[in-house]
Write a protein that holds these residues in place. Structure first.
Motif, PDB file in Angstrom:
ATOM      1  N   TYR A 291       3.169   2.290   4.595  1.00  0.00           N
ATOM      2  CA  TYR A 291       2.196   2.977   4.232  1.00  0.00           C
ATOM      3  C   TYR A 291       1.646   4.045   4.621  1.00  0.00           C
ATOM      4  CZ  TYR A 291       2.785   0.187  -0.091  1.00  0.00           C
ATOM      5  OH  TYR A 291       3.451  -0.589  -1.058  1.00  0.00           O
ATOM      6  N   LEU A 292       1.031   3.727   5.809  1.00  0.00           N
ATOM      7  CA  LEU A 292       0.223   4.416   6.695  1.00  0.00           C
ATOM      8  C   LEU A 292       0.984   5.942   7.106  1.00  0.00           C
ATOM      9  CD1 LEU A 292      -1.380   1.785   9.336  1.00  0.00           C
ATOM     10  CD2 LEU A 292      -2.527   3.309   7.529  1.00  0.00           C
ATOM     11  N   ARG A 293       2.364   5.503   7.289  1.00  0.00           N
ATOM     12  CA  ARG A 293       3.063   6.883   7.768  1.00  0.00           C
ATOM     13  C   ARG A 293       3.056   7.922   6.576  1.00  0.00           C
ATOM     14  NH1 ARG A 293       9.326   4.558   7.951  1.00  0.00           N
ATOM     15  NH2 ARG A 293       9.568   4.488   5.498  1.00  0.00           N
ATOM     16  N   THR A 294       2.751   7.610   5.655  1.00  0.00           N
ATOM     17  CA  THR A 294       2.460   8.816   4.664  1.00  0.00           C
ATOM     18  C   THR A 294       1.485   9.663   4.921  1.00  0.00           C
ATOM     19  OG1 THR A 294       3.200   7.244   2.892  1.00  0.00           O
ATOM     20  CG2 THR A 294       1.857   9.189   2.142  1.00  0.00           C
ATOM     21  N   TYR A 295       0.538   9.276   5.631  1.00  0.00           N
ATOM     22  CA  TYR A 295      -0.577  10.115   6.023  1.00  0.00           C
ATOM     23  C   TYR A 295      -0.882  10.296   7.629  1.00  0.00           C
ATOM     24  CZ  TYR A 295      -5.473  12.105   6.117  1.00  0.00           C
ATOM     25  OH  TYR A 295      -6.445  12.898   6.474  1.00  0.00           O
ATOM     26  N   TYR A 296      -0.268   9.300   8.410  1.00  0.00           N
ATOM     27  CA  TYR A 296      -0.406   9.166   9.810  1.00  0.00           C
ATOM     28  C   TYR A 296       1.065   9.222  10.158  1.00  0.00           C
ATOM     29  CZ  TYR A 296      -5.207   7.658   9.252  1.00  0.00           C
ATOM     30  OH  TYR A 296      -6.619   7.614   8.807  1.00  0.00           O
TER      31      TYR A 296
ATOM     32  N   GLY B  60      -4.867   2.170  -5.358  1.00  0.00           N
ATOM     33  CA  GLY B  60      -3.905   1.224  -5.026  1.00  0.00           C
ATOM     34  C   GLY B  60      -3.358   1.764  -3.685  1.00  0.00           C
ATOM     35  N   ARG B  61      -2.103   2.346  -3.770  1.00  0.00           N
ATOM     36  CA  ARG B  61      -1.225   2.635  -2.649  1.00  0.00           C
ATOM     37  C   ARG B  61      -2.061   3.771  -1.772  1.00  0.00           C
ATOM     38  NH1 ARG B  61       3.949   4.867  -5.451  1.00  0.00           N
ATOM     39  NH2 ARG B  61       2.526   5.192  -7.097  1.00  0.00           N
ATOM     40  N   GLY B  62      -2.872   4.608  -2.306  1.00  0.00           N
ATOM     41  CA  GLY B  62      -3.600   5.486  -1.598  1.00  0.00           C
ATOM     42  C   GLY B  62      -4.427   4.650  -0.524  1.00  0.00           C
ATOM     43  N   ALA B  63      -4.956   3.651  -0.895  1.00  0.00           N
ATOM     44  CA  ALA B  63      -5.918   2.828  -0.051  1.00  0.00           C
ATOM     45  C   ALA B  63      -5.306   2.375   1.078  1.00  0.00           C
ATOM     46  CB  ALA B  63      -7.039   2.206  -0.759  1.00  0.00           C
ATOM     47  N   LEU B  64      -3.988   2.085   0.885  1.00  0.00           N
ATOM     48  CA  LEU B  64      -3.302   1.698   2.043  1.00  0.00           C
ATOM     49  C   LEU B  64      -2.795   2.562   2.981  1.00  0.00           C
ATOM     50  CD1 LEU B  64      -1.017  -0.963   0.013  1.00  0.00           C
ATOM     51  CD2 LEU B  64      -2.709  -1.556   1.501  1.00  0.00           C
ATOM     52  N   CYS B  65      -2.385   3.908   2.311  1.00  0.00           N
ATOM     53  CA  CYS B  65      -2.251   5.019   3.142  1.00  0.00           C
ATOM     54  C   CYS B  65      -3.331   5.450   4.042  1.00  0.00           C
ATOM     55  CB  CYS B  65      -1.465   6.107   2.425  1.00  0.00           C
ATOM     56  SG  CYS B  65      -0.031   5.654   1.496  1.00  0.00           S
ATOM     57  N   ARG B  66      -4.227   5.632   3.291  1.00  0.00           N
ATOM     58  CA  ARG B  66      -5.728   5.715   4.029  1.00  0.00           C
ATOM     59  C   ARG B  66      -6.759   4.871   3.777  1.00  0.00           C
ATOM     60  NH1 ARG B  66      -6.806  12.259   2.208  1.00  0.00           N
ATOM     61  NH2 ARG B  66      -8.373  11.969   3.815  1.00  0.00           N
TER      62      ARG B  66
ATOM     63  N   GLU C 157      -1.868   7.308  -9.125  1.00  0.00           N
ATOM     64  CA  GLU C 157      -1.759   8.513  -8.434  1.00  0.00           C
ATOM     65  C   GLU C 157      -2.816   9.061  -7.812  1.00  0.00           C
ATOM     66  OE1 GLU C 157       1.334  10.307  -7.729  1.00  0.00           O
ATOM     67  OE2 GLU C 157       2.048   8.162  -8.128  1.00  0.00           O
ATOM     68  N   ILE C 158      -3.759   8.326  -7.163  1.00  0.00           N
ATOM     69  CA  ILE C 158      -4.970   8.648  -6.710  1.00  0.00           C
ATOM     70  C   ILE C 158      -4.992   8.649  -5.125  1.00  0.00           C
ATOM     71  CG2 ILE C 158      -7.382   8.451  -6.446  1.00  0.00           C
ATOM     72  CD1 ILE C 158      -7.578   7.128  -9.373  1.00  0.00           C
ATOM     73  N   TRP C 159      -4.341   9.748  -4.440  1.00  0.00           N
ATOM     74  CA  TRP C 159      -4.041   9.561  -3.131  1.00  0.00           C
ATOM     75  C   TRP C 159      -5.050  10.506  -2.214  1.00  0.00           C
ATOM     76  CZ3 TRP C 159       0.511   6.970  -1.975  1.00  0.00           C
ATOM     77  CH2 TRP C 159       1.092   6.783  -2.895  1.00  0.00           C
ATOM     78  N   SER C 160      -6.020  11.129  -2.684  1.00  0.00           N
ATOM     79  CA  SER C 160      -6.800  11.900  -1.920  1.00  0.00           C
ATOM     80  C   SER C 160      -8.356  11.809  -2.669  1.00  0.00           C
ATOM     81  CB  SER C 160      -6.289  13.253  -1.559  1.00  0.00           C
ATOM     82  OG  SER C 160      -6.344  13.855  -2.862  1.00  0.00           O
ATOM     83  N   THR C 161      -9.246  12.448  -1.947  1.00  0.00           N
ATOM     84  CA  THR C 161     -10.569  12.728  -2.622  1.00  0.00           C
ATOM     85  C   THR C 161     -10.432  13.805  -3.933  1.00  0.00           C
ATOM     86  OG1 THR C 161     -11.130  14.389  -1.132  1.00  0.00           O
ATOM     87  CG2 THR C 161     -11.911  12.118  -0.494  1.00  0.00           C
ATOM     88  N   ASP C 162      -9.608  14.807  -3.615  1.00  0.00           N
ATOM     89  CA  ASP C 162      -9.294  16.011  -4.775  1.00  0.00           C
ATOM     90  C   ASP C 162      -8.697  15.025  -5.954  1.00  0.00           C
ATOM     91  OD1 ASP C 162     -10.423  17.892  -3.137  1.00  0.00           O
ATOM     92  OD2 ASP C 162      -8.518  18.719  -2.649  1.00  0.00           O
ATOM     93  N   ASP C 163      -7.663  14.056  -5.751  1.00  0.00           N
ATOM     94  CA  ASP C 163      -7.095  13.360  -6.726  1.00  0.00           C
ATOM     95  C   ASP C 163      -7.987  12.636  -7.455  1.00  0.00           C
ATOM     96  OD1 ASP C 163      -4.529  14.440  -6.318  1.00  0.00           O
ATOM     97  OD2 ASP C 163      -4.035  12.408  -4.757  1.00  0.00           O
TER      98      ASP C 163
END
Length: 325
Positions: free
Chosen positions: A283-288, A223-229, A201-207
């Protein structure tokens, strides 16, 4: 602080490792698992999942790639670990975290956490089989159905001689559903001295910053956070240093998509090029949000040429250019 890229089966292969490590911020990668059951595997199996072995065990950007093994029998795992080390793997990683039903049914992954003594026995056998200078790392969860045996598992791994331990802060039963229980990792920090790496559950710098605080871990696995961003490792490292750096824009991500297309086309059959591209767009559409639009445009395309043309049109529409091969 060290940042590691998680070994996501069917997603983070050597092409994705090459792409993400080229952006900076990552200190280590781990391969998708090599499934070990009854025999010593031939070298071609290791080279297929870890072609970085031809490059001293590093990505093109110089980031080391540990080779991950999955199985339930200490002896044969030890034999295969020794072979991986002989082939030049810079480190051996053991998978006790995979929650997939098919994997668990074949005596691999998180199902072994039901027997902490087996986890320790496998770790000890592998540690004894590889040269002392080759790290043996472990990836685990908090447990199988519950986390009552978590500290016993952690202590057994440490006593077996593991170099360090990555903890996905959920049980097998939790799967990938939020939240991640980072505070449980802090409990492990109190009973073992080996380095611990927090994951989940590390999706952002705050996380990332909050996970380090709650888990008492210096190091993180993304993991998934690095694929989304894809620039998340670089952003986390900057935030840790108190620096403010801009995130990648969609226009800057598009050349990465084209580069990934080129890498995939180089290493795999052209008939299968579309699947990795479409999977990454999901994955990318989570952020973009633009990734969702592009996905809709190409999702029915099958031919490699057609998919490449679709990416080129998107780049042209956004005033960007493909990255050099």
């Amino acid at each position: 602080m060290r940042l590691l890229l998680a070994p996501m089966e069917g997603v983070v292969d050597h092409t994705m490792r090459e792409l993400l490590t080229s952006l900076g911020g990552l200190d280590r990668c781990v391969t998708e698992f090599v499934r070990v059951s009854e025999r010593l595997l031939p070298p071609r199996v290791f080279y297929r999942l870890c072609p970085e072995l031809h490059n001293g065990g590093n990505t093109v950007s110089g980031v080391p790639v540990y080779l991950q093994l999955l199985g339930g029998q200490p002896g044969v795992l030890a034999e295969n670990a020794a072979r991986a080390a002989e082939l030049g793997a810079p480190g051996i990683d053991l998978n006790f975290g995979c929650p997939a039903r098919t994997v668990n049914k074949s005596d691999g992954g998180s199902i072994i956490l039901r027997q902490p003594e087996r986890v320790a026995a496998i770790t000890a056998a592998v540690r004894a089989a590889v040269p002392a200078e080759v790290p043996v790392t472990v990836k685990t969860r908090l447990g199988y159905e519950h986390h009552e045996q978590f500290l016993e598992i952690v202590q057994g791994i440490a006593a077996a001689g593991a170099t360090e331990l990555t903890i996905h802060a959920r049980t097998k039963r939790h799967g990938y559903r939020p939240p991640a229980y980072w505070e449980e990792i802090a409990r492990a920090r109190e009973v073992v001295d080996i380095p611990l790496i927090a994951n989940g559950e590390i999706w952002s710098t705050d996380d990332a910053l909050r996970c380090r605080q709650v888990s008492s871990c210096e190091d993180l696995m993304l993991g998934r956070g690095a694929l989304c961003r894809p620039d998340l490792p670089r952003l986390v490292r900057a935030a840790h240093a108190g620096e403010d750096v801009p995130s990648l824009t969609w226009t800057q991500v598009l050349p990465l998509l084209m580069r990934y297309y080129e890498l995939t086309l180089t290493h795999y059959d052209a008939a299968y090029v579309g699947n990795p591209i479409k999977q990454w767009l999901v994955y990318l559409r989570t952020y973009y949000p633009q990734a969702a639009v592009l996905f809709e445009r190409i999702k029915r395309l099958r031919g490699a040429h057609d998919i490449g043309e679709g990416l080129s049109r998107e780049i042209a529409d956004h005033g960007s250019r493909p990255a050099a091969a």
